[in-house]
Design an enzyme around this catalytic site. Structure first.
Site, PDB file in Angstrom:
ATOM      1  N   ASN A   9      11.670 -12.258  42.579  1.00 42.46           N
ATOM      2  CA  ASN A   9      11.903 -12.358  41.139  1.00 42.46           C
ATOM      3  C   ASN A   9      10.644 -11.840  40.459  1.00 42.46           C
ATOM      4  O   ASN A   9       9.623 -12.529  40.420  1.00 42.46           O
ATOM      5  CB  ASN A   9      12.171 -13.836  40.774  1.00 42.46           C
ATOM      6  CG  ASN A   9      12.268 -14.037  39.268  1.00 42.46           C
ATOM      7  OD1 ASN A   9      12.305 -13.073  38.508  1.00 42.46           O
ATOM      8  ND2 ASN A   9      12.304 -15.292  38.852  1.00 42.46           N
ATOM      9  N   LYS A  11      10.070 -11.356  37.457  1.00 43.23           N
ATOM     10  CA  LYS A  11       9.840 -11.937  36.119  1.00 43.23           C
ATOM     11  C   LYS A  11       9.495 -10.817  35.122  1.00 43.23           C
ATOM     12  O   LYS A  11      10.015  -9.713  35.253  1.00 43.23           O
ATOM     13  CB  LYS A  11       8.781 -13.042  36.189  1.00 43.23           C
ATOM     14  CG  LYS A  11       9.136 -14.077  37.279  1.00 43.23           C
ATOM     15  CD  LYS A  11       8.318 -15.334  37.214  1.00 43.23           C
ATOM     16  CE  LYS A  11       8.746 -16.291  38.332  1.00 43.23           C
ATOM     17  NZ  LYS A  11       8.059 -17.567  38.326  1.00 43.23           N
ATOM     18  N   HIS A  96      17.050 -20.114  35.622  1.00 44.21           N
ATOM     19  CA  HIS A  96      15.656 -20.262  36.057  1.00 44.21           C
ATOM     20  C   HIS A  96      14.940 -21.242  35.119  1.00 44.21           C
ATOM     21  O   HIS A  96      15.209 -21.260  33.921  1.00 44.21           O
ATOM     22  CB  HIS A  96      14.955 -18.902  36.052  1.00 44.21           C
ATOM     23  CG  HIS A  96      13.647 -18.939  36.761  1.00 44.21           C
ATOM     24  ND1 HIS A  96      12.513 -19.464  36.185  1.00 44.21           N
ATOM     25  CD2 HIS A  96      13.300 -18.561  38.012  1.00 44.21           C
ATOM     26  CE1 HIS A  96      11.518 -19.388  37.063  1.00 44.21           C
ATOM     27  NE2 HIS A  96      11.970 -18.848  38.172  1.00 44.21           N
ATOM     28  N   GLU A  98      12.155 -21.194  33.815  1.00 45.92           N
ATOM     29  CA  GLU A  98      11.490 -20.550  32.667  1.00 45.92           C
ATOM     30  C   GLU A  98      12.494 -20.235  31.566  1.00 45.92           C
ATOM     31  O   GLU A  98      12.179 -20.301  30.383  1.00 45.92           O
ATOM     32  CB  GLU A  98      10.751 -19.289  33.148  1.00 45.92           C
ATOM     33  CG  GLU A  98       9.513 -19.655  33.956  1.00 45.92           C
ATOM     34  CD  GLU A  98       9.163 -18.676  35.064  1.00 45.92           C
ATOM     35  OE1 GLU A  98       9.659 -17.534  35.062  1.00 45.92           O
ATOM     36  OE2 GLU A  98       8.385 -19.081  35.959  1.00 45.92           O
ATOM     37  N   GLU A 168      13.925 -24.823  43.052  1.00 44.29           N
ATOM     38  CA  GLU A 168      12.580 -24.478  42.604  1.00 44.29           C
ATOM     39  C   GLU A 168      11.983 -25.653  41.831  1.00 44.29           C
ATOM     40  O   GLU A 168      12.204 -25.775  40.616  1.00 44.29           O
ATOM     41  CB  GLU A 168      12.624 -23.246  41.695  1.00 44.29           C
ATOM     42  CG  GLU A 168      13.203 -22.013  42.362  1.00 44.29           C
ATOM     43  CD  GLU A 168      12.704 -20.719  41.714  1.00 44.29           C
ATOM     44  OE1 GLU A 168      12.187 -19.890  42.457  1.00 44.29           O
ATOM     45  OE2 GLU A 168      12.814 -20.568  40.486  1.00 44.29           O
ATOM     46  N   GLY A 174       4.383 -20.948  40.417  1.00 43.89           N
ATOM     47  CA  GLY A 174       3.213 -20.262  39.875  1.00 43.89           C
ATOM     48  C   GLY A 174       1.943 -21.097  39.912  1.00 43.89           C
ATOM     49  O   GLY A 174       0.941 -20.730  39.314  1.00 43.89           O
ATOM     50  N   SER A 213       5.709 -20.945  44.790  1.00 47.81           N
ATOM     51  CA  SER A 213       4.474 -20.629  45.516  1.00 47.81           C
ATOM     52  C   SER A 213       4.701 -20.307  46.993  1.00 47.81           C
ATOM     53  O   SER A 213       3.906 -20.693  47.854  1.00 47.81           O
ATOM     54  CB  SER A 213       3.452 -21.773  45.371  1.00 47.81           C
ATOM     55  OG  SER A 213       3.118 -21.959  44.010  1.00 47.81           O
TER      56      SER A 213
HETATM   57  P1  13P Z   1       6.084 -18.217  42.303  1.00 45.12           P
HETATM   58  O1  13P Z   1       6.444 -17.715  43.663  1.00 45.12           O
HETATM   59  O2  13P Z   1       5.163 -17.307  41.546  1.00 45.12           O
HETATM   60  O3  13P Z   1       5.620 -19.642  42.344  1.00 45.12           O
HETATM   61  O4  13P Z   1       7.443 -18.217  41.428  1.00 45.12           O
HETATM   62  C1  13P Z   1       8.575 -18.810  41.953  1.00 45.12           C
HETATM   63  C2  13P Z   1       9.716 -18.495  41.073  1.00 45.12           C
HETATM   64  O5  13P Z   1       9.808 -18.971  39.954  1.00 45.12           O
HETATM   65  C3  13P Z   1      10.752 -17.568  41.585  1.00 45.12           C
HETATM   66  O6  13P Z   1      11.870 -17.556  40.764  1.00 45.12           O
END
Ligand code: 13P
Length: 256
Positions: A9, A11, A96, A98, A168, A174, A213
């Site tokens: 992803n 982002k 997601h 976010e 997640e 992150g 992560s």
């Molecule tokens: P990270 O791998 O940067 O922690 O992000 C995970 C994520 O949100 C994937 O959708």
């Protein structure tokens, strides 16, 4: 045999040039080996046309990070499922954390989008996960159950194979601090039980990814857990080397 989907992803990262270079490196890096794991990359919408051409020659599938539920119309700024199908997107990420946090995505909008995606013969990656506060208050299972029940409400079991769940935990995204293996397996096994309530035995074949992560250093310990079928990767999917390392780990696990 265990199924695995390793997904990147991206982002809101990469311009068109960077997206093309990253996609080329991933396609090239997976070109000469038989891939037992499925591989997916999800660039920002605007880079999908360029990446679509690049992945057309390889073993890497293309996905989007969001969509709107209506096929067309007066919805300024939105992207429809047919627009994504034109570029041969196979998967669409929905819900997601976010998007839930910054863009008002709810279990209800996830449910509407999910139905639109599966009715269009595409696959959905439905993201769920608890916040740190919810975990500390012992609400993790209640949150996951509600997200699954409401997000997947009134979905027929004939669509089970088109639905991927990505667990997640928000506190692991992150932050560099992934959930530990006990926490991951416990959550995934709970999620599979919830899916069995909805879809019966078909839940045994459904893909449940972990996200938060994931990096080459912790990928093996997470991917080898019994109820983990791959990973949804943010930061580590933006560097070809680390993404390819995780793919290699998944692939080797499946060839044992
Ligand atoms: P990270 O791998 O940067 O922690 O992000 C995970 C994520 O949100 C994937 O959708």
């Amino acid at each position: 045999m265990k199924k695995m989907l390793i997904a990147g992803n991206w982002k809101m990262n990469t311009n068109a040039y960077e997206a093309s270079e990253l996609a080329k490196a991933i396609v090239t890096g997976t070109m000469n080996e038989k891939m037992n794991t499925k591989i997916l990359i999800c660039p920002p919408f605007i880079n999908i046309p360029a990446v679509s051409e690049i992945v057309s020659t390889g073993q890497v599938m293309l996905g989007a990070q969001n969509c709107f539920s209506q096929p067309s119309g007066a919805y300024t700024g939105e992207i429809s499922i047919p627009m994504l199908q034109y570029y041969k997107c196979d998967y669409i990420i929905i819900g997601h954390s976010e998007r839930r946090q910054y863009f008002h995505e709810t279990n209800e909008t996830v449910n509407i989008k999910l139905k639109a995606i599966i009715n269009s013969n595409l696959n959905a990656i439905v993201c769920i996960g608890e916040s740190l506060e919810e975990r500390q208050n012992g609400q993790t299972f209640a949150v996951l159950e509600k997200q699954i029940k409401e997000g997947l409400m009134n979905v027929d079991s004939s669509f089970a194979s088109q639905i991927v769940i990505a667990y997640e935990p928000i506190w692991a995204i992150g932050t560099g601090m992934s959930a530990n293996t006990e926490q991951v397996q416990e959550a995934h096994s709970f999620i599979r039980e919830q899916l069995k309530v909805l879809f019966g035995d078909k839940a045994n074949d459904m893909i449940i990814q972990y996200g938060g992560s994931v990096k080459p250093e912790n990928a093996l310990s997470i991917l080898e857990l019994p109820d983990v079928n791959g990973a949804l990767i943010g930061g580590a999917s933006l560097k070809a080397d680390s993404f390819l390392s995780i793919i290699k780990i998944a692939n080797e696990l499946l060839s044992d």
